[in-house]
Design a protein around this motif. Structure first.
Motif, PDB file in Angstrom:
ATOM      1  N   LEU A  99      29.318 -14.725  32.122  1.00 30.32           N
ATOM      2  CA  LEU A  99      29.684 -14.528  30.690  1.00 30.32           C
ATOM      3  C   LEU A  99      31.061 -15.255  30.498  1.00 30.32           C
ATOM      4  O   LEU A  99      31.063 -15.726  29.030  1.00 30.32           O
ATOM      5  CB  LEU A  99      29.908 -13.029  30.398  1.00 30.32           C
ATOM      6  N   TYR A 100      31.872 -15.194  31.075  1.00 26.06           N
ATOM      7  CA  TYR A 100      33.072 -15.868  30.784  1.00 26.06           C
ATOM      8  C   TYR A 100      32.889 -17.462  30.589  1.00 26.06           C
ATOM      9  O   TYR A 100      33.452 -18.142  29.618  1.00 26.06           O
ATOM     10  CB  TYR A 100      34.411 -15.756  31.840  1.00 26.06           C
ATOM     11  N   LEU A 101      32.156 -18.190  31.682  1.00 22.04           N
ATOM     12  CA  LEU A 101      31.879 -19.528  31.414  1.00 22.04           C
ATOM     13  C   LEU A 101      30.984 -19.607  30.225  1.00 22.04           C
ATOM     14  O   LEU A 101      31.130 -20.741  29.601  1.00 22.04           O
ATOM     15  CB  LEU A 101      31.156 -20.092  32.663  1.00 22.04           C
ATOM     16  N   ALA A 102      30.173 -18.860  29.712  1.00 24.61           N
ATOM     17  CA  ALA A 102      29.352 -19.070  28.519  1.00 24.61           C
ATOM     18  C   ALA A 102      30.009 -18.614  27.131  1.00 24.61           C
ATOM     19  O   ALA A 102      29.375 -18.919  26.178  1.00 24.61           O
ATOM     20  CB  ALA A 102      28.063 -17.819  28.476  1.00 24.61           C
ATOM     21  N   GLY A 103      31.396 -18.407  27.479  1.00 27.99           N
ATOM     22  CA  GLY A 103      32.137 -18.235  26.109  1.00 27.99           C
ATOM     23  C   GLY A 103      32.052 -16.861  25.678  1.00 27.99           C
ATOM     24  O   GLY A 103      32.168 -16.524  24.325  1.00 27.99           O
ATOM     25  N   GLU A 104      31.886 -15.788  26.421  1.00 24.74           N
ATOM     26  CA  GLU A 104      31.539 -14.555  25.890  1.00 24.74           C
ATOM     27  C   GLU A 104      32.762 -13.671  26.632  1.00 24.74           C
ATOM     28  O   GLU A 104      32.309 -12.750  27.335  1.00 24.74           O
ATOM     29  CB  GLU A 104      30.214 -13.971  26.096  1.00 24.74           C
ATOM     30  N   PRO A 105      33.994 -13.912  26.304  1.00 28.32           N
ATOM     31  CA  PRO A 105      35.132 -13.050  26.898  1.00 28.32           C
ATOM     32  C   PRO A 105      34.971 -11.598  26.582  1.00 28.32           C
ATOM     33  O   PRO A 105      35.192 -10.967  27.545  1.00 28.32           O
ATOM     34  CB  PRO A 105      36.365 -13.683  26.404  1.00 28.32           C
ATOM     35  N   LEU A 106      34.474 -11.150  25.460  1.00 31.57           N
ATOM     36  CA  LEU A 106      34.581  -9.755  25.009  1.00 31.57           C
ATOM     37  C   LEU A 106      33.519  -9.023  26.023  1.00 31.57           C
ATOM     38  O   LEU A 106      33.667  -7.982  26.710  1.00 31.57           O
ATOM     39  CB  LEU A 106      34.120  -9.389  23.721  1.00 31.57           C
ATOM     40  N   PHE A 107      32.291  -9.655  26.166  1.00 31.87           N
ATOM     41  CA  PHE A 107      31.151  -9.122  27.243  1.00 31.87           C
ATOM     42  C   PHE A 107      31.682  -9.090  28.501  1.00 31.87           C
ATOM     43  O   PHE A 107      31.408  -8.258  29.286  1.00 31.87           O
ATOM     44  CB  PHE A 107      29.818  -9.619  26.814  1.00 31.87           C
ATOM     45  N   ALA A 108      32.440 -10.070  28.978  1.00 31.63           N
ATOM     46  CA  ALA A 108      32.995 -10.178  30.288  1.00 31.63           C
ATOM     47  C   ALA A 108      33.879  -9.148  30.598  1.00 31.63           C
ATOM     48  O   ALA A 108      33.978  -8.316  31.569  1.00 31.63           O
ATOM     49  CB  ALA A 108      33.645 -11.580  30.384  1.00 31.63           C
ATOM     50  N   ILE A 109      34.868  -8.679  29.316  1.00 33.92           N
ATOM     51  CA  ILE A 109      35.706  -7.598  29.688  1.00 33.92           C
ATOM     52  C   ILE A 109      35.054  -6.219  29.864  1.00 33.92           C
ATOM     53  O   ILE A 109      35.279  -5.447  30.644  1.00 33.92           O
ATOM     54  CB  ILE A 109      36.630  -7.767  28.630  1.00 33.92           C
ATOM     55  N   VAL A 110      34.057  -6.161  29.170  1.00 32.68           N
ATOM     56  CA  VAL A 110      33.208  -4.768  29.095  1.00 32.68           C
ATOM     57  C   VAL A 110      32.339  -4.617  30.576  1.00 32.68           C
ATOM     58  O   VAL A 110      32.648  -3.732  31.298  1.00 32.68           O
ATOM     59  CB  VAL A 110      32.100  -4.755  27.977  1.00 32.68           C
ATOM     60  N   ILE A 111      31.892  -5.853  31.025  1.00 29.97           N
ATOM     61  CA  ILE A 111      31.216  -5.605  32.491  1.00 29.97           C
ATOM     62  C   ILE A 111      32.295  -5.520  33.516  1.00 29.97           C
ATOM     63  O   ILE A 111      32.474  -4.833  34.448  1.00 29.97           O
ATOM     64  CB  ILE A 111      30.588  -6.744  32.490  1.00 29.97           C
ATOM     65  N   LEU A 112      33.521  -6.043  33.178  1.00 29.82           N
ATOM     66  CA  LEU A 112      34.531  -5.931  34.071  1.00 29.82           C
ATOM     67  C   LEU A 112      35.212  -4.367  34.260  1.00 29.82           C
ATOM     68  O   LEU A 112      35.321  -3.851  35.369  1.00 29.82           O
ATOM     69  CB  LEU A 112      35.813  -6.788  33.962  1.00 29.82           C
TER      70      LEU A 112
END
Length: 201
Positions: A49-62
């Motif tokens: 998700l981070y590489l795809a440019g979706e940091p918000l969703f990456a933080i949620v999954i983290l």
């Protein structure tokens, strides 16, 4: 005195037989292996998700990954294990979409505006408009392995030379011709040649 000696020796015997819990039991190893596998899978999703440019969703999954490892990895959070899946599902599938949709609604970040500049430019460059005054009805007649295109221009019929439609760009001159009696290709067959026809000018 004998009774008191026996009673006094009992605590000593109990304490001497008590040993600390072995953390390397089969149950613990299976539990930590499962938690490690889940954590690695979630971290892989976070990285994607981070590489795809979706940091918000990456933080949620983290945050979900940290919660899973913390709650299911420590015994003191045993009671929270029963409500954590429900809370996580509500947060991810209900609360987060509502908040994110509300945020998008008050911005200019529509689905088209979320694209990069290069992709938007490519979309506009691929968009074409056809001048209605230049449209002509046409028919395609098979000539062996080749094809001949006939255009109607008022009372005249113009035709190209018999040429293969193999996807290679062709510049075909038009000349006045007579429409033969051969049956033209059906529309479904013409649609199959759409890519090849785009190379003909």
């Amino acid at each position: 005195m004998t009774i008191s000696n026996q009673s006094m020796s009992t605590p000593n015997s109990i304490s001497s037989n008590t040993s600390p819990a072995n953390p390397f039991t089969m149950t613990n190893m299976l539990k930590w292996s499962a938690l490690g596998t889940v954590a690695l899978a979630l971290l892989y999703v976070v990285w994607g998700l981070y590489l795809a440019g979706e940091p918000l969703f990456a933080i949620v999954i983290l945050a979900l990954c940290v919660g899973v490892v913390t709650i299911f990895g420590q015994a003191k959070y045993y009671t929270a294990r029963f409500i954590f899946p429900a809370i996580a599902a509500i947060g991810i599938f209900i609360v987060l979409p509502v908040i994110y949709t509300s945020y998008i609604g008050f911005t200019n970040f529509g689905s088209r505006n979320l694209l990069s500049f290069e992709r938007v430019t490519g979309q506009f460059l691929r968009a074409v408009s056809v001048d209605k005054s230049t449209e002509r009805s046409f028919k395609i007649i098979a000539d062996g392995e080749n094809y001949q295109i006939f255009l109607t221009d008022g009372d005249q019929t113009l035709a190209t030379q018999s040429t293969p439609l193999d996807g290679v760009p062709h510049e075909l001159p038009l000349s006045i011709a007579t429409l033969p009696d051969n049956e033209p290709l059906a529309m479904r067959d013409v649609i199959k040649l759409r890519t090849e026809l785009a190379q003909v000018t």
